[in-house]
Design a protein around this motif. Structure first.
Motif, short mmCIF file in Angstrom:
data_model
loop_
_atom_site.label_atom_id
_atom_site.label_comp_id
_atom_site.label_asym_id
_atom_site.label_seq_id
_atom_site.Cartn_x
_atom_site.Cartn_y
_atom_site.Cartn_z
N ASN A 141 1.34 -5.00 -7.91
CA ASN A 141 1.75 -4.01 -9.07
C ASN A 141 1.04 -2.74 -9.04
N HIS A 142 0.44 -2.42 -8.13
CA HIS A 142 -0.50 -1.00 -8.17
C HIS A 142 0.36 0.25 -8.04
N LYS A 143 0.37 0.99 -9.25
CA LYS A 143 0.95 2.38 -9.03
C LYS A 143 0.66 3.36 -7.88
N ASP A 144 -0.75 3.56 -7.76
CA ASP A 144 -1.63 4.56 -7.12
C ASP A 144 -2.33 3.77 -6.18
N VAL A 145 -1.88 3.99 -4.61
CA VAL A 145 -2.51 3.17 -3.68
C VAL A 145 -3.01 4.06 -2.71
N PRO A 146 -4.31 3.85 -2.34
CA PRO A 146 -5.14 4.77 -1.54
C PRO A 146 -4.62 4.94 -0.26
N ARG A 147 -4.59 5.99 0.56
CA ARG A 147 -4.06 6.20 1.88
C ARG A 147 -4.70 5.67 3.00
N HIS A 148 -5.72 4.81 2.70
CA HIS A 148 -6.43 4.03 3.92
C HIS A 148 -7.10 2.87 3.30
N TYR A 149 -7.24 1.66 4.30
CA TYR A 149 -7.76 0.42 3.68
C TYR A 149 -9.20 0.61 3.52
N ASN A 150 -9.91 1.54 4.25
CA ASN A 150 -11.43 1.73 4.09
C ASN A 150 -11.60 2.34 2.48
N LEU A 151 -10.60 2.84 1.89
CA LEU A 151 -10.85 3.45 0.64
C LEU A 151 -10.36 2.59 -0.55
N SER A 152 -9.98 1.34 -0.11
CA SER A 152 -9.47 0.34 -1.01
C SER A 152 -10.15 -0.57 -1.41
N ASP A 153 -10.00 -1.03 -2.79
CA ASP A 153 -10.51 -2.15 -3.52
C ASP A 153 -9.32 -2.99 -3.83
N LEU A 154 -8.10 -2.51 -4.00
CA LEU A 154 -7.02 -3.01 -4.46
C LEU A 154 -6.68 -4.72 -3.85
N VAL A 155 -6.32 -5.23 -4.49
CA VAL A 155 -5.77 -6.89 -4.01
C VAL A 155 -4.27 -7.00 -4.41
N GLY A 156 -3.77 -7.67 -3.58
CA GLY A 156 -2.34 -7.92 -3.54
C GLY A 156 -2.03 -9.39 -2.61
N ASP A 157 -0.83 -9.48 -2.23
CA ASP A 157 -0.39 -10.33 -1.55
C ASP A 157 0.46 -10.11 -0.31
#
Length: 138
Positions: A19-35
């Motif tokens: 349910n994230h609205k803003d998603v980083p452009r690369h996995y190296n820049l992301s701490d977001l979790v999801g399924d």
């Protein structure tokens, strides 16, 4: 030999859910979790994926604009000079296939809970592979 005119068809094995609205452009820049929700027909294929392991996820850039030749060279958002599409991580590609390396937090039935999400919600998943550290890396 496959020719340019030949059609290659992929069927998604699942999709991304978050349910994230803003998603980083690369996995190296992301701490977001999801399924990653896998089609139950492929449930047995998740055998031996472990918590805290890394997986390579291939996905389809389903929201990318149609590729045209003018997209072969782009100035990436983090850069100041024009680069070739094959040297950047642009979602606008001749074949809109993306790759992310994600950390497995947990697996419950057909749901892989992951960290480092860089995909939009409902992104189709094409394949999952184990992450194997290259022998030529430090």
């Amino acid at each position: 030999m496959i020719k340019d005119k030949d059609l290659i068809i992929f069927k998604p094995i699942g999709y991304v859910k978050h349910n994230h609205k803003d998603v980083p452009r690369h996995y190296n820049l992301s701490d977001l979790v999801g399924d990653i929700i896998i089609n139950k027909a492929y449930l047995e294929g998740l055998l031996d994926i472990k918590k805290n392991s890394l997986i390579v996820v291939l996905f389809y850039f389903h929201k990318s604009k149609k590729f045209t030749k003018d997209l072969l060279r782009r100035v990436p958002p983090h850069g100041d000079k024009e680069l070739g599409v094959f040297s950047i991580c642009s979602p606008n590609r001749p074949n809109p296939i993306g790759l992310s390396i994600l950390r497995v937090i947990d697996i419950v039935e057909n749901k892989i809970h992951v960290k480092h999400i860089d995909m939009l919600n409902e992104t189709p998943i094409l394949d999952i592979k184990p992450y194997v550290k290259p022998v030529f890396e430090n």
